[in-house]
Scaffold this motif. Structure first.
Motif, PDB file in Angstrom:
ATOM      1  N   ARG A 208       0.840  -1.203   0.000  1.00  0.00           N
ATOM      2  CA  ARG A 208       0.000   0.000   0.000  1.00  0.00           C
ATOM      3  C   ARG A 208       0.872   1.248   0.000  1.00  0.00           C
ATOM      4  O   ARG A 208       0.563   2.233  -0.659  1.00  0.00           O
ATOM      5  CB  ARG A 208      -0.926   0.045   1.231  1.00  0.00           C
ATOM      6  N   MET A 209       1.967   1.200   0.770  1.00  0.00           N
ATOM      7  CA  MET A 209       2.831   2.382   0.815  1.00  0.00           C
ATOM      8  C   MET A 209       3.532   2.605  -0.520  1.00  0.00           C
ATOM      9  O   MET A 209       3.896   3.730  -0.841  1.00  0.00           O
ATOM     10  CB  MET A 209       3.852   2.262   1.956  1.00  0.00           C
ATOM     11  N   ASN A 211       2.089   2.429  -3.351  1.00  0.00           N
ATOM     12  CA  ASN A 211       1.123   3.320  -4.016  1.00  0.00           C
ATOM     13  C   ASN A 211       1.253   4.735  -3.486  1.00  0.00           C
ATOM     14  O   ASN A 211       1.220   5.700  -4.242  1.00  0.00           O
ATOM     15  CB  ASN A 211      -0.304   2.858  -3.745  1.00  0.00           C
ATOM     16  N   ALA A 212       1.376   4.845  -2.177  1.00  0.00           N
ATOM     17  CA  ALA A 212       1.447   6.168  -1.558  1.00  0.00           C
ATOM     18  C   ALA A 212       2.706   6.895  -2.018  1.00  0.00           C
ATOM     19  O   ALA A 212       2.660   8.075  -2.366  1.00  0.00           O
ATOM     20  CB  ALA A 212       1.428   6.039  -0.032  1.00  0.00           C
ATOM     21  N   ARG A 214       4.341   6.338  -4.764  1.00  0.00           N
ATOM     22  CA  ARG A 214       4.153   6.664  -6.177  1.00  0.00           C
ATOM     23  C   ARG A 214       3.389   7.982  -6.330  1.00  0.00           C
ATOM     24  O   ARG A 214       3.787   8.866  -7.071  1.00  0.00           O
ATOM     25  CB  ARG A 214       3.368   5.533  -6.855  1.00  0.00           C
ATOM     26  N   ASP A 215       2.298   8.117  -5.564  1.00  0.00           N
ATOM     27  CA  ASP A 215       1.456   9.311  -5.662  1.00  0.00           C
ATOM     28  C   ASP A 215       2.143  10.544  -5.113  1.00  0.00           C
ATOM     29  O   ASP A 215       1.993  11.630  -5.648  1.00  0.00           O
ATOM     30  CB  ASP A 215       0.153   9.105  -4.882  1.00  0.00           C
ATOM     31  N   ASN A 216       2.862  10.395  -4.016  1.00  0.00           N
ATOM     32  CA  ASN A 216       3.346  11.567  -3.310  1.00  0.00           C
ATOM     33  C   ASN A 216       4.441  11.162  -2.319  1.00  0.00           C
ATOM     34  O   ASN A 216       4.183  10.977  -1.139  1.00  0.00           O
ATOM     35  CB  ASN A 216       2.165  12.200  -2.562  1.00  0.00           C
ATOM     36  N   GLU A 218       6.807  12.712  -0.916  1.00  0.00           N
ATOM     37  CA  GLU A 218       7.084  13.613   0.195  1.00  0.00           C
ATOM     38  C   GLU A 218       6.096  13.403   1.340  1.00  0.00           C
ATOM     39  O   GLU A 218       6.473  13.329   2.509  1.00  0.00           O
ATOM     40  CB  GLU A 218       7.021  15.049  -0.285  1.00  0.00           C
ATOM     41  N   ALA A 220       4.504  10.730   1.992  1.00  0.00           N
ATOM     42  CA  ALA A 220       4.782   9.438   2.607  1.00  0.00           C
ATOM     43  C   ALA A 220       5.896   9.566   3.642  1.00  0.00           C
ATOM     44  O   ALA A 220       5.853   8.948   4.701  1.00  0.00           O
ATOM     45  CB  ALA A 220       5.165   8.421   1.540  1.00  0.00           C
ATOM     46  N   VAL A 230      10.742   2.053   0.776  1.00  0.00           N
ATOM     47  CA  VAL A 230       9.525   1.489   0.179  1.00  0.00           C
ATOM     48  C   VAL A 230       9.811   1.089  -1.263  1.00  0.00           C
ATOM     49  O   VAL A 230       9.463  -0.009  -1.705  1.00  0.00           O
ATOM     50  CB  VAL A 230       8.365   2.503   0.255  1.00  0.00           C
TER      51      VAL A 230
END
Lengths: 431, 253
Positions: A208-209, A211-212, A214-216, A218, A220, A230
């Motif tokens: 899940r992290m 994905n996090a 990937r999205d953002n 900073e 995370a 990660v």
């Protein structure tokens, strides 16, 4: 907002938990049954070869998507992890004493471990950042290892590559894997296991992290997670499954060459994954199936298959960035609203002329190719079960007319398709 | 007095020759609600970024519960119990609202980088995330992508993410930036509720917003704190009136 507040926030969670158990298992069981049944429908050896290739590509593409889709890391050199895993398996096959003690079905596990080992080393410096830096390092490392295949001949076997014989392994419950069908079931089992493990991975905290990050990345970091670690975990896991696919390649083809490592192979897996769609877990599976079919079945029909594959890829990137999986999932809202039936007729009216028009265009391409590259004096060509002289005007006129009319009709009916689409995706109204 | 929650001493930051933060000394006590206000370009966000190690300071130290944070990465500071929001909305836009909050809970609940737990099977995780969604009034938006929320909802989500990990020092960077008056009231009310009993450090452009909320206010002008005191006394301070409120008044007219 106050009204909405009254809904019990734990309810959707319960619904998801309860539904999750029954719903999420169904596709896996269907896939397993389908994979067991397929050889009974397609019995000849060439179909088995195609399906084996498909399975290997599925694992590789899913592994690749752990980076690209889930972790946001664009790699231009992922073939080396599959390739190195495969080369190690080949060497294991050639260590006859050791190889005779292990059953063949566990060989891909070693491929996975070696792929993972390489990813542990390379990832330690390449995952420092995502984006361009990661892409460039992956390209550099990929080229470096591909280039060393002609230098480190003892390991990579130079230009001829390394070959072996899978049947020297210890028989597995009496199966010696002499026949293609036995290899098929071995590969199929690994596909189901690997896909399930990769799916489960995406549901774990580190998945899940990914994905996090990937999205953002900073954000995370400000949640207590090191974006770098990660990425590293995703990278290593991806290297493992790439190595598994390499091991299966070794079993299936019994030879590995520089081609398993080079940038072209890395490029193809990017293409496969993107074609299938990076946004959904099952995207790369569709991509692997479609691409393998294009690569094998279409290549029997035309020398220009790579051209068509390229066009398909460009069209996907331009018009359906979500890939084929995204295209399928686009229809979910309409199905949920119960209005998908509205789309059937408009689709037929637009897509069939469009398909005919595209086939006409393909005919023009094929005729041009034949006109330019056919042997002198050999003016006859066969296209769509029709034999004609490519140096006369008539076939050209027919093909051009079919193209223009087909695409013309598709363009005329496209607005009503769009209307139907909007209608099917709007809530309420008569249906 | 016990060890302050956050202690800044001699903090400086320059970008090239430009001195943005010119020596800040500030103690913020446990469970204090502290607002840092100042005109545009005073260095408020830079100060925030120095505390949370987004930037490295040129000189000076930051101590969290008496522990020097020098050389630590943002994720390490977060693990020590300091959490922050951003001036520009900083969420995970492609993930669902629920997942945004759940990600914020993972480290705090000790999952670390584990790949042997399935997140959907962890009751505490699901319930914790749902409880926070309820606290920030986003339960009804639970399963839609966070990027599709309205601006005010995204800000609320960001606050939810910031508090989810259970940090005891919460830093909010202009949580009401770009909001209408009603939205501002709503968010301030939310902040009051969710930071109960925690140390809150908040950057605000508008003094009126923090007036009812802050225990103490620091006024930052050109990289220096010119006053730190209770809201009433800060407002009455002639230096503040001259440097900040005057400028703000000017800007309004």
């Amino acid at each position: 907002m106050n009204e909405q507040l009254k809904t019990d926030p734990t309810k959707p969670a319960q619904r998801m938990r309860a539904g999750g158990m029954t719903l999420s298992l169904a596709p896996w069981i269907i896939a397993a049954v389908a994979m067991m049944a397929l050889p009974m429908i397609f019995t000849n050896n060439s179909a088995l070869t195609i399906m084996n290739q498909m399975s290997i590509t599925i694992i590789f593409a899913l592994a690749y998507n752990m980076l690209l889709g889930q972790g946001g890391m664009l790699s231009f050199g992922h073939a080396v992890y599959a390739g190195v895993g495969g080369f190690f398996c080949m060497h294991l096959m050639n260590m006859s004493d050791f190889f005779a003690t292990i059953p063949l079905p566990i060989l891909p596990l070693f491929g996975g471990l070696f792929g993972m080992g390489l990813a542990l080393i390379v990832g330690s410096f390449s995952t420092r950042s995502a984006g361009t830096v990661f892409a460039m390092i992956s390209l550099g490392v990929g080229e470096l290892i591909a280039a060393s295949s002609v230098i480190v001949v003892a390991f990579f076997g130079g230009e001829e590559g390394i070959s072996g014989d899978r049947t020297y392994a210890q028989p597995f419950f009496g199966v010696e894997f002499l026949q293609q069908i036995e290899v098929y079931y071995l590969t199929a089992a690994w596909v189901i296991i690997s896909a399930a493990l990769m799916y489960l991975w995406s549901r774990t905290p580190v998945g899940r992290m990914a994905n996090a990050v990937r999205d953002n990345p900073e954000r995370a970091e400000f949640l207590g997670y090191s974006a770098r670690w990660v990425r590293y975990y995703s990278f290593v896991a991806s290297g493992f499954f790439a190595g598994v696919s390499g091991g299966l390649f070794a079993i299936n083809y019994e030879i590995l060459t520089e081609e398993n490592l080079n940038a072209a192979s890395s490029g193809i897996i990017l293409l496969v994954t993107f074609l299938g769609g990076v946004g959904f877990f099952f995207g790369p599976i569709i991509g692997a199936v479609v691409f393998t079919l294009v690569q094998t079945v279409l290549s029997l029909q035309t020398e220009l298959w790579a051209f068509y594959a390229g066009c398909l890829f460009v069209a996907t990137v331009m018009f359906f960035p979500g890939g084929l999986a995204g295209l399928i999932m686009m229809h979910v809202p309409a199905v949920k609203l119960g209005k998908w039936k509205l789309l059937i007729m408009p689709y037929i009216k637009t897509l069939i002329p469009a398909a005919i028009g595209i086939l006409g265009l393909c005919a023009l391409v094929e005729m041009t190719f034949h006109y330019r590259h056919g042997a002198t004096g050999d003016n006859e060509m066969t296209l769509f079960w029709t034999t004609f002289d490519s140096h006369t005007l008539m076939p050209w006129l027919i093909a051009a007319a079919v193209t223009v009319i087909g695409i013309g009709i598709a363009r005329m009916t496209a607005p009503s398709l769009k209307e139907a689409w909007d209608e099917a995706n709007t809530m309420g109204g008569a249906s | 007095m016990s060890v302050p929650a956050l202690e800044l001493s001699g903090l400086k930051k320059s970008f090239g020759k430009a001195e943005i933060i010119r020596g800040i000394d500030l103690d913020i006590g446990k469970a204090e609600r502290h607002a840092i206000i100042g005109p545009n370009g005073a260095g408020k966000s830079t100060l925030f970024n120095l505390i949370t190690a987004r930037f490295a300071p040129t000189a000076g130290t930051v101590k969290l519960h008496g522990e020097n944070l020098a050389g630590l990465e943002p994720f390490q500071i977060n693990r020590k119990g300091l959490s922050r929001s951003f001036q520009i909305t900083n969420i995970f836009p492609k993930m669902s609202v629920f997942e945004n909050v759940r990600c914020a809970l993972l480290w705090a609940q000790g999952y670390k980088y584990s790949f042997w737990n399935l997140v959907s099977r962890q009751r505490a995780l699901t319930e914790g995330a749902d409880a926070i969604l309820e606290e920030i009034n986003l339960s009804a938006r639970r399963d839609i992508p966070a990027g599709m929320l309205s601006y005010a909802e995204q800000r609320a989500l960001e606050i939810g993410i910031t508090i989810a990990g259970g940090a005891n020092v919460i830093m909010l960077d202009e949580p009401t930036a770009g909001m209408s008056n009603t939205e501002t009231d709503y968010i301030m009310d939310l902040i009051m509720r969710v930071t109960e009993g925690k140390t809150l450090i908040m950057v605000e452009h508008d003094m009126g917003v923090v007036f009812g909320l802050a225990d103490r206010i620091s006024v930052l002008v050109y990289g220096e704190i010119i006053a730190t005191d209770t809201p009433e006394r800060v407002r009455a301070d002639p230096k503040v009136q001259e440097a900040y409120l005057g400028a703000a008044l000017e800007a309004e007219h």
